[in-house]
Design a protein around this motif. Structure first.
Motif, short mmCIF file in Angstrom:
data_model
loop_
_atom_site.label_atom_id
_atom_site.label_comp_id
_atom_site.label_asym_id
_atom_site.label_seq_id
_atom_site.Cartn_x
_atom_site.Cartn_y
_atom_site.Cartn_z
N THR A 181 -1.37 6.53 0.73
CA THR A 181 -2.81 6.08 -0.03
C THR A 181 -2.72 6.28 -1.65
O THR A 181 -3.06 5.81 -2.37
CB THR A 181 -3.93 6.42 0.57
N HIS A 182 -2.40 7.66 -1.86
CA HIS A 182 -2.57 8.23 -3.32
C HIS A 182 -1.50 7.59 -4.13
O HIS A 182 -1.77 7.04 -5.20
CB HIS A 182 -2.43 9.97 -3.29
N VAL A 183 -0.30 7.34 -3.62
CA VAL A 183 0.64 6.78 -4.55
C VAL A 183 0.54 5.20 -4.80
O VAL A 183 0.40 4.83 -5.79
CB VAL A 183 2.13 6.98 -3.69
N ALA A 184 -0.12 4.59 -3.63
CA ALA A 184 -0.46 3.07 -3.66
C ALA A 184 -1.42 3.01 -4.91
O ALA A 184 -1.57 2.06 -5.68
CB ALA A 184 -0.76 2.44 -2.38
N PHE A 185 -2.67 3.85 -4.66
CA PHE A 185 -3.68 3.81 -5.84
C PHE A 185 -3.25 3.93 -7.09
O PHE A 185 -3.54 3.46 -7.98
CB PHE A 185 -4.83 4.67 -5.25
N ASP A 186 -2.47 5.08 -7.14
CA ASP A 186 -2.05 5.58 -8.46
C ASP A 186 -1.24 4.67 -9.35
O ASP A 186 -1.42 4.14 -10.28
CB ASP A 186 -1.29 6.86 -8.50
N CYS A 187 -0.29 3.70 -8.40
CA CYS A 187 0.58 2.77 -9.08
C CYS A 187 -0.24 1.58 -9.49
O CYS A 187 0.17 1.10 -10.26
CB CYS A 187 1.82 2.31 -8.20
N MET A 188 -1.20 1.19 -8.48
CA MET A 188 -1.78 -0.06 -8.82
C MET A 188 -3.31 -0.09 -9.13
O MET A 188 -3.98 -0.98 -9.29
CB MET A 188 -1.85 -0.67 -7.48
N LYS A 189 -3.70 1.05 -9.72
CA LYS A 189 -5.14 1.38 -10.04
C LYS A 189 -5.48 0.18 -11.17
O LYS A 189 -6.61 -0.29 -11.06
CB LYS A 189 -5.40 2.61 -10.48
N ASN A 190 -4.68 0.11 -12.08
CA ASN A 190 -4.92 -1.01 -13.16
C ASN A 190 -4.88 -2.24 -12.74
O ASN A 190 -5.01 -3.50 -13.31
CB ASN A 190 -4.26 -0.70 -14.49
N TYR A 191 -4.31 -2.56 -11.48
CA TYR A 191 -4.19 -3.88 -11.06
C TYR A 191 -4.99 -4.29 -9.89
O TYR A 191 -5.05 -5.52 -9.50
CB TYR A 191 -2.31 -4.16 -10.55
#
Length: 334
Positions: A181-191
């Motif tokens: 969850t953290h990796v997904a949000f961190d990678c895609m937070k601007n998307y």
């Protein structure tokens, strides 16, 4: 119009939630294929409508049963986004005959648990989605394994882990894992546009108010699950903490809310509040035109193959050699 209209890219967390503005609805159970079971899906509380499908959403959920994949399809098909669902999956699922290869080619992300988790590989794949501008639901099941009340060792280990970390001990859900969850949000937070927090309950699988294992696919299709309850909550990305330990606490708090809802669902002394989520249901119908054509095409092709010797050989060889080639492919790509 369904009240579940994500704007663009979303992270779908299949658990329940709490949002300032909600609108309940009920959906007749018709997944991506025509369902013969005749079940109903009741979402007593969902997010306020947001028009359009522009980018992606992150959807997090509790891993319960094979039927959870149909529930994701139920939500996606109502947004004309059935082909835009991507899953974060356990590593072992890549060895499923044909489907393991299919999920990988369709954008699925296979992850290992704990120390074996390959963060770099997951980040690279997610970044490729961002670079390509892929609109999607990214579906994550933070529990990491299916909740089964009969697997007491798994439940005890999960509760012990929470207690050691100073987290609330949960009864109807497992302690969520944070890495994917953290990796997904961190990678895609601007998307991302939003996170959708979803809770699913399959009615008909309790015994005198006591929760039992969720239905299998066979039980689901054979009408042993007369109704599905779904609770959806839209969470703005600005309300999600970015630092991993803070996000761990935030995610666990979401599961605490879910746990309280499920306790109320199964154990409320008030009959009016038992076996339902808060709120009033609203019917959300799905046109048969969205599911019948694909069912007829698939059934026709399958029946046509099985009615001839050549077709049956092709069918069997596809499963055998397709599986072997698929396993070889995922091994090479690993």
């Amino acid at each position: 119009m369904s009240p579940f209209h994500p704007t663009g890219n979303s992270l779908l967390n299949v658990v329940q939630g709490r949002h300032r503005q909600t609108s309940p609805f009920t959906v007749p159970l018709v997944p991506s294929r025509v369902c013969r079971g005749g079940s109903r899906l009741c979402s007593e509380r969902s997010t306020t409508p947001v028009e359009g499908w522009k980018r992606s959403s992150d959807c997090k959920g509790s891993t319960k049963v094979q039927v959870d994949w149909i529930v994701a399809d139920i939500l996606a098909i109502r947004q004309n986004a059935l082909g835009h669902v991507r899953y974060v999956l356990k590593e072992g699922l890549k060895w499923l005959p044909l489907y393991g290869f299919y999920f990988a080619q369709h954008g699925g992300i296979y992850v290992k648990r704990s120390a074996k988790f390959n963060e770099k590989e997951m980040r690279n794949k997610l970044q490729s989605y961002v670079n390509a501008g892929t609109p999607m639901y990214l579906v994550i099941f933070p529990e990491g394994t299916r909740y089964n009340p009969e697997q007491t060792k798994v439940l005890s280990a999960s509760q012990a882990f929470a207690a050691q970390r100073g987290l609330a001990v949960l009864k109807h859900v497992l302690t969520p894992r944070i890495k994917a969850t953290h990796v997904a949000f961190d990678c895609m937070k601007n998307y991302l546009d939003a996170i959708y927090d979803v809770t699913v309950v399959y009615e008909g699988k309790d015994n005198g108010g006591q929760r039992r294992e969720s239905p299998t696919m066979t039980e689901f299709l054979c009408k042993e699950c007369p109704k599905i309850h779904i609770h959806i909550d839209r969470i703005d990305k600005k309300d999600v903490p970015e630092e991993q330990e803070h996000m761990r606490r935030w995610l666990h708090e979401r599961f605490e809310i879910k746990d309280k809802m499920l306790i109320e669902f199964y154990e409320s002394p008030d009959p009016e509040r038992r076996k339902r989520f808060p709120g009033k249901s609203v019917n959300s119908k799905l046109s048969i035109k969205k599911t019948l054509p694909s069912m007829l095409i698939l059934s026709g092709l399958t029946a046509g193959m099985l009615m001839t010797d050549a077709g049956r050989k092709l069918y069997v060889n596809t499963w055998i050699y397709g599986t072997l080639l698929g396993c070889l492919w995922v091994t090479i790509k690993a």
